[in-house]
Write a protein that holds these residues in place. Structure first.
Motif, PDB file in Angstrom:
ATOM      1  N   ASP A  57       2.568  -7.673  -1.193  1.00 48.25           N
ATOM      2  CA  ASP A  57       3.727  -7.989  -2.029  1.00 48.25           C
ATOM      3  C   ASP A  57       4.834  -6.954  -1.848  1.00 48.25           C
ATOM      4  O   ASP A  57       6.023  -7.303  -1.808  1.00 48.25           O
ATOM      5  CB  ASP A  57       3.309  -8.062  -3.501  1.00 48.25           C
ATOM      6  CG  ASP A  57       2.405  -9.256  -3.785  1.00 48.25           C
ATOM      7  OD1 ASP A  57       2.417 -10.201  -2.968  1.00 48.25           O
ATOM      8  OD2 ASP A  57       1.687  -9.234  -4.798  1.00 48.25           O
ATOM      9  N   ASN A  58       4.456  -5.678  -1.736  1.00 49.18           N
ATOM     10  CA  ASN A  58       5.464  -4.623  -1.584  1.00 49.18           C
ATOM     11  C   ASN A  58       6.099  -4.641  -0.198  1.00 49.18           C
ATOM     12  O   ASN A  58       7.321  -4.498  -0.062  1.00 49.18           O
ATOM     13  CB  ASN A  58       4.831  -3.258  -1.846  1.00 49.18           C
ATOM     14  CG  ASN A  58       4.412  -3.073  -3.292  1.00 49.18           C
ATOM     15  OD1 ASN A  58       4.940  -3.733  -4.192  1.00 49.18           O
ATOM     16  ND2 ASN A  58       3.454  -2.197  -3.530  1.00 49.18           N
ATOM     17  N   ALA A  98      10.703  -7.090  15.624  1.00 49.72           N
ATOM     18  CA  ALA A  98      11.570  -6.073  15.033  1.00 49.72           C
ATOM     19  C   ALA A  98      10.747  -4.823  14.758  1.00 49.72           C
ATOM     20  O   ALA A  98       9.528  -4.890  14.546  1.00 49.72           O
ATOM     21  CB  ALA A  98      12.212  -6.584  13.743  1.00 49.72           C
ATOM     22  N   LEU A  99      11.412  -3.684  14.766  1.00 48.63           N
ATOM     23  CA  LEU A  99      10.765  -2.428  14.411  1.00 48.63           C
ATOM     24  C   LEU A  99      10.283  -2.507  12.967  1.00 48.63           C
ATOM     25  O   LEU A  99      11.062  -2.819  12.063  1.00 48.63           O
ATOM     26  CB  LEU A  99      11.745  -1.268  14.589  1.00 48.63           C
ATOM     27  CG  LEU A  99      11.197   0.138  14.320  1.00 48.63           C
ATOM     28  CD1 LEU A  99      10.160   0.529  15.361  1.00 48.63           C
ATOM     29  CD2 LEU A  99      12.337   1.160  14.305  1.00 48.63           C
ATOM     30  N   SER A 100       8.992  -2.234  12.743  1.00 49.01           N
ATOM     31  CA  SER A 100       8.393  -2.453  11.428  1.00 49.01           C
ATOM     32  C   SER A 100       7.491  -1.284  11.058  1.00 49.01           C
ATOM     33  O   SER A 100       6.981  -0.566  11.922  1.00 49.01           O
ATOM     34  CB  SER A 100       7.580  -3.757  11.408  1.00 49.01           C
ATOM     35  OG  SER A 100       8.373  -4.861  11.800  1.00 49.01           O
ATOM     36  N   VAL A 101       7.298  -1.136   9.757  1.00 49.60           N
ATOM     37  CA  VAL A 101       6.390  -0.129   9.211  1.00 49.60           C
ATOM     38  C   VAL A 101       5.059  -0.802   8.916  1.00 49.60           C
ATOM     39  O   VAL A 101       5.013  -1.906   8.371  1.00 49.60           O
ATOM     40  CB  VAL A 101       6.967   0.502   7.930  1.00 49.60           C
ATOM     41  CG1 VAL A 101       6.000   1.532   7.354  1.00 49.60           C
ATOM     42  CG2 VAL A 101       8.316   1.139   8.216  1.00 49.60           C
ATOM     43  N   VAL A 102       3.978  -0.145   9.288  1.00 48.08           N
ATOM     44  CA  VAL A 102       2.636  -0.673   9.046  1.00 48.08           C
ATOM     45  C   VAL A 102       1.778   0.448   8.482  1.00 48.08           C
ATOM     46  O   VAL A 102       1.959   1.624   8.827  1.00 48.08           O
ATOM     47  CB  VAL A 102       2.022  -1.243  10.347  1.00 48.08           C
ATOM     48  CG1 VAL A 102       1.815  -0.156  11.382  1.00 48.08           C
ATOM     49  CG2 VAL A 102       0.715  -1.960  10.063  1.00 48.08           C
ATOM     50  N   THR A 113       2.579   1.535  -0.986  1.00 47.29           N
ATOM     51  CA  THR A 113       4.000   1.535  -0.681  1.00 47.29           C
ATOM     52  C   THR A 113       4.226   2.338   0.597  1.00 47.29           C
ATOM     53  O   THR A 113       3.319   2.999   1.109  1.00 47.29           O
ATOM     54  CB  THR A 113       4.814   2.141  -1.836  1.00 47.29           C
ATOM     55  OG1 THR A 113       4.337   3.473  -2.103  1.00 47.29           O
ATOM     56  CG2 THR A 113       4.668   1.298  -3.098  1.00 47.29           C
ATOM     57  N   ILE A 114       5.439   2.292   1.108  1.00 46.78           N
ATOM     58  CA  ILE A 114       5.765   3.027   2.331  1.00 46.78           C
ATOM     59  C   ILE A 114       5.705   4.525   2.049  1.00 46.78           C
ATOM     60  O   ILE A 114       6.320   5.016   1.102  1.00 46.78           O
ATOM     61  CB  ILE A 114       7.149   2.617   2.846  1.00 46.78           C
ATOM     62  CG1 ILE A 114       7.150   1.139   3.244  1.00 46.78           C
ATOM     63  CG2 ILE A 114       7.563   3.478   4.024  1.00 46.78           C
ATOM     64  CD1 ILE A 114       8.493   0.634   3.722  1.00 46.78           C
ATOM     65  N   ARG A 131       9.413  -3.958   5.168  1.00 49.57           N
ATOM     66  CA  ARG A 131       8.777  -3.236   6.262  1.00 49.57           C
ATOM     67  C   ARG A 131       9.556  -3.296   7.567  1.00 49.57           C
ATOM     68  O   ARG A 131       9.332  -2.464   8.453  1.00 49.57           O
ATOM     69  CB  ARG A 131       7.358  -3.767   6.490  1.00 49.57           C
ATOM     70  CG  ARG A 131       7.276  -5.193   7.000  1.00 49.57           C
ATOM     71  CD  ARG A 131       5.828  -5.625   7.132  1.00 49.57           C
ATOM     72  NE  ARG A 131       5.109  -4.832   8.113  1.00 49.57           N
ATOM     73  CZ  ARG A 131       4.652  -5.324   9.267  1.00 49.57           C
ATOM     74  NH1 ARG A 131       4.843  -6.601   9.575  1.00 49.57           N
ATOM     75  NH2 ARG A 131       3.995  -4.561  10.106  1.00 49.57           N
ATOM     76  N   ASN A 132      10.463  -4.245   7.749  1.00 46.71           N
ATOM     77  CA  ASN A 132      11.170  -4.349   9.025  1.00 46.71           C
ATOM     78  C   ASN A 132      12.680  -4.194   8.892  1.00 46.71           C
ATOM     79  O   ASN A 132      13.418  -4.578   9.793  1.00 46.71           O
ATOM     80  CB  ASN A 132      10.844  -5.681   9.710  1.00 46.71           C
ATOM     81  CG  ASN A 132      11.193  -6.884   8.864  1.00 46.71           C
ATOM     82  OD1 ASN A 132      12.121  -6.858   8.065  1.00 46.71           O
ATOM     83  ND2 ASN A 132      10.445  -7.964   9.038  1.00 46.71           N
ATOM     84  N   SER A 133      13.143  -3.636   7.788  1.00 44.67           N
ATOM     85  CA  SER A 133      14.578  -3.408   7.585  1.00 44.67           C
ATOM     86  C   SER A 133      14.817  -1.928   7.314  1.00 44.67           C
ATOM     87  O   SER A 133      14.013  -1.274   6.637  1.00 44.67           O
ATOM     88  CB  SER A 133      15.105  -4.246   6.419  1.00 44.67           C
ATOM     89  OG  SER A 133      14.877  -5.627   6.647  1.00 44.67           O
TER      90      SER A 133
END
Length: 302
Positions: A57-58, A98-102, A113-114, A131-133
């Motif tokens: 969700d986050n 796209a560049l994303s956070v995982v 959360t990130i 995650r991708n913005s």
């Protein structure tokens, strides 16, 4: 007179189905303790399934990109997308990578959360989300919100919806013992040498004078995709959704989308690193060619 076995001593009466053998009492207590622990974790929201649901969700919360314009503005929320992915036996035209956070499987129990334990990949992007913005901020300590970003100008990539202490994307050179200064789950290689990975760091740590990560490690800049036009394009405004090369200022390595697939909590994704990939004509190949998308769709060709 022959001996006879009484009913009391017979095996059929001695061991009946309702007779419990072994550590039945201990096993019963263990099951009750597990159920009590499960209920307690459920009431406090500490179950792994609930943490995973909160994580999705986050990370998948939809984000509104900057107003579509032909130029990239400082302070705008954008996506960093490869022009195309040249993967053998795979059609990537509909992936919109796209560049994303995982987040890895070990960090999901402590945070949903990130955070700095997260890693970066190139992931399919159906829509802009947390995650991708990323938000483009100035590379110096001046507030340049609203100004047009130019070729060669230093900038930083800030995670969207960061807390009071923003999280920035950075890379770092190798240590004195040639080991990586950023710990990642997977690494890519070029000619046997491990490429420089990407990481996340809080802004407060790079502003600290005795911090381990200098602020220069968070600076990036863009170059024209054509090497013959880089000198004359220096200082010109940066167009959106157009091919360009994103360079890490401290290491002079290009942002690279690797053709290596890894399994994450969000599915199969591609690795990303800082490495220069050029052909025999000293021109960057598809791994180093990106575009900064702000929602204004144009025909980008390379």
């Amino acid at each position: 007179m022959p001996c006879s076995v009484s009913n009391f001593e017979s095996g059929s009466n001695r061991y009946r189905p309702n007779v419990r053998i072994g550590n039945w009492f201990e096993n019963n207590c263990l099951e009750e303790a597990k159920m009590a622990s499960f209920r307690k974790m459920r009431d406090r929201g500490e179950l792994l399934v609930e943490k995973a649901r909160k994580l999705f969700d986050n990370f998948q919360k939809e984000v509104q990109l900057a107003a579509p314009k032909h130029d990239i503005m400082v302070g705008a929320t954008v996506q960093l997308m490869p022009i195309y992915m040249n993967i053998l036996d795979m059609d990537t035209s509909e992936l919109h990578p796209a560049l994303s956070v995982v987040i890895n499987e070990h960090a999901i129990r402590t945070s949903q959360t990130i955070n700095e334990d997260c890693e970066l990949t190139v992931a399919p992007s159906e829509r802009p989300c947390i995650r991708n913005s990323f938000r483009i901020v100035s590379g110096d300590e001046h507030d340049r919100t609203g100004e047009k970003l130019k070729y060669g100008q230093r900038f930083r990539l800030e995670c969207v919806e960061s807390p009071d202490d923003p999280i920035l994307v950075y890379s770092a050179p190798k240590l004195n013992n040639l080991s990586q200064s950023i710990n990642t789950t997977f690494n890519s290689q070029k000619y046997g040498e491990i490429n420089l990975p990407l990481g996340l760091v809080h802004r407060s740590k790079i502003m600290c004078p005795d911090g381990d990560i200098p602020s220069a490690f968070t600076n990036w800049y863009c170059m024209h995709v054509d090497p013959c036009k880089r000198f004359e394009s220096e200082g010109e405004t940066l167009p959106s959704n157009s091919p360009l090369v994103i360079v890490h200022a401290a290491t002079n390595r290009n942002l690279a989308a690797e053709n290596v697939v890894t399994q994450t909590l969000f599915g199969p994704e591609f690795l990303v690193s800082c490495q220069n990939y050029r052909n025999v004509f000293k021109r960057e190949i598809w791994k180093n060619v990106w575009m900064i998308s702000n929602g204004h769709h144009t025909h980008a060709s390379h």
